[in-house]
Every structure is written in structure tokens, then in C-alpha cells.
Write a protein that holds these residues in place. Structure first.
Motif, short mmCIF file in Angstrom:
data_model
loop_
_atom_site.label_atom_id
_atom_site.label_comp_id
_atom_site.label_asym_id
_atom_site.label_seq_id
_atom_site.Cartn_x
_atom_site.Cartn_y
_atom_site.Cartn_z
N TYR A 271 -4.14 3.57 5.92
CA TYR A 271 -5.30 3.91 5.12
C TYR A 271 -6.24 4.89 5.81
O TYR A 271 -7.01 5.59 5.16
CB TYR A 271 -6.06 2.67 4.68
CG TYR A 271 -5.43 1.98 3.48
CD1 TYR A 271 -5.01 2.72 2.37
CD2 TYR A 271 -5.27 0.61 3.45
CE1 TYR A 271 -4.45 2.10 1.27
CE2 TYR A 271 -4.71 -0.01 2.34
CZ TYR A 271 -4.30 0.74 1.26
OH TYR A 271 -3.75 0.13 0.16
N TYR B 255 -1.70 -1.35 8.50
CA TYR B 255 -2.58 -1.22 7.34
C TYR B 255 -3.72 -0.24 7.64
O TYR B 255 -3.97 0.70 6.89
CB TYR B 255 -3.10 -2.62 7.02
CG TYR B 255 -4.06 -2.77 5.88
CD1 TYR B 255 -3.59 -2.93 4.58
CD2 TYR B 255 -5.44 -2.82 6.09
CE1 TYR B 255 -4.48 -3.11 3.52
CE2 TYR B 255 -6.32 -3.00 5.04
CZ TYR B 255 -5.83 -3.15 3.77
OH TYR B 255 -6.69 -3.33 2.73
N LEU C 144 -5.50 2.14 -2.17
CA LEU C 144 -6.77 1.48 -1.89
C LEU C 144 -7.75 1.70 -3.04
O LEU C 144 -8.46 0.78 -3.44
CB LEU C 144 -7.37 1.98 -0.57
CG LEU C 144 -8.64 1.29 -0.09
CD1 LEU C 144 -8.42 -0.20 0.10
CD2 LEU C 144 -9.11 1.92 1.22
N SER D 147 0.84 -1.20 0.00
CA SER D 147 0.00 0.00 0.00
C SER D 147 0.87 1.25 0.00
O SER D 147 2.02 1.22 0.44
CB SER D 147 -0.95 0.01 1.19
OG SER D 147 -0.24 0.21 2.38
#
Length: 177
Positions: free
Chosen positions: A86, A82, A106, A18
Motif C-alpha cells: 500500500y 501489506y 484500499l 489487496s
């Protein structure tokens, strides 16, 4: 950023999980199987700094300093990181939910936009888990837990504080999935 992430993932064989770009920093969750994080990150930061400085006509330093890195050694620690990464745009008031923030991988993983960044498949976003994952991502964490994760990310190896470890079983030490 996408072009340089594409380049380092290919040239340095990095596995990108990510990436979230913020106004004054970024978050990257990646695996470096060839143990070449320093080389890859030096290249990434140097080249993105050049482009940002040139396009904004800045002469001062682009980044505040070296990148922070933290080895994540347990799957449930990865879950906390994570969520922290995000949720960063939500916490900064840039988005009302994680999936709407446009400068995040995302949105690529959810198919909301195309991207050239090669990303590792995310089992949390499989159809059967998608709804619960998004609900979990968008649920605001308890401030003490958020602070616990933030402190752990400042360490070379992600570990919870002694206070959290000394509890019988701290809820951050338990797998979410």
C-alpha cells in the motif's frame, strides 16, 4: 484489471486481500485455497497483457516476465507486506498518502470508491483501528526495513535475512497489532 480480478477470484476461488496497480507493475496479496496460483496468474497475466497491448497498440511484451510470488507464513510478515504494497505509490511519488491512491483496493475497502473486486474483509480497517492503521501505513519505514521486506518478497517463502534473524528479537519479527 478489476474485471479480470473479479473473474479469477470467482473462477479460481481466490481470496483477494489487496491489489495495487502501478505504472509498470502490480502488487497482489491473495490466498489460493485450491492451490491453483499458476493457472490463475497465467490467465490473469495473459488476458490483461492482451487488453493492454491492444488498447495501447503495442506489439512488444507487456510484462517484464513472470510474476514473483512469496508465500507469507506468519501474520506479522503479512503486516510488513501489506504496508509495503500500500505504500508503493507513495514511494514512487504517485500519492502523498496510501488512502488517496486511486488504483488500489484500499480506496474500495475504505468506501472511497465502488469496485467489483471481491475483497476479504480487512480487520485493520475496522472503525476502532482505522485511524491508527492509516497513520501506520503512511509513516515512512526505515530504509533498511523497507529493503529487508523487499528482499524477503523475492524469496519463494517470505523470510527475513540472516542478519535480521540473528538479532535477539528483530523488530520486524514482532507483531504490529
Amino acid at each position: 484489471m478489476s474485471n479480470y480480478l473479479f473473474f479469477i477470484s470467482t473462477a479460481y476461488k481466490i481470496e483477494i486481500h489487496s491489489f495495487v496497480l502501478m505504472n509498470n507493475h502490480f502488487h497482489l496479496i491473495a490466498r489460493f485455497p485450491e492451490n491453483n496460483m499458476s493457472e490463475a496468474m497465467n490467465y490473469f497475466m495473459r488476458e490483461t497483457s492482451r487488453v493492454i497491448s491492444r488498447s495501447s497498440m503495442r506489439i512488444n511484451q507487456t510484462y517484464g516476465g513472470r510474476y514473483f510470488r512469496s508465500a507469507i507464513t506468519k501474520p506479522h510478515y503479512l503486516e510488513h507486506v501489506y504496508k509495503y504494497v500500500y505504500r508503493n505509490p507513495i514511494e514512487a511519488g504517485l500519492a502523498s498518502n496510501a488512502e488517496e491512491y486511486p488504483y488500489s483496493t484500499l480506496s474500495i475497502l475504505l468506501g472511497k470508491k465502488n469496485g467489483i473486486i471481491p475483497l476479504i474483509r480487512d480487520p485493520r480497517l475496522e472503525p476502532k483501528l482505522l485511524e491508527s492503521t492509516l497513520r501506520w501505513l503512511n509513516k515512512k519505514p526505515v530504509s533498511e526495513d523497507k529493503e529487508e521486506v523487499r528482499k524477503a518478497l523475492r524469496k519463494p517463502q517470505f523470510t527475513l535475512t540472516t542478519k535480521a534473524k540473528n538479532m535477539f528479537v528483530h523488530h520486524l519479527e514482532v507483531d504490529r497489532l
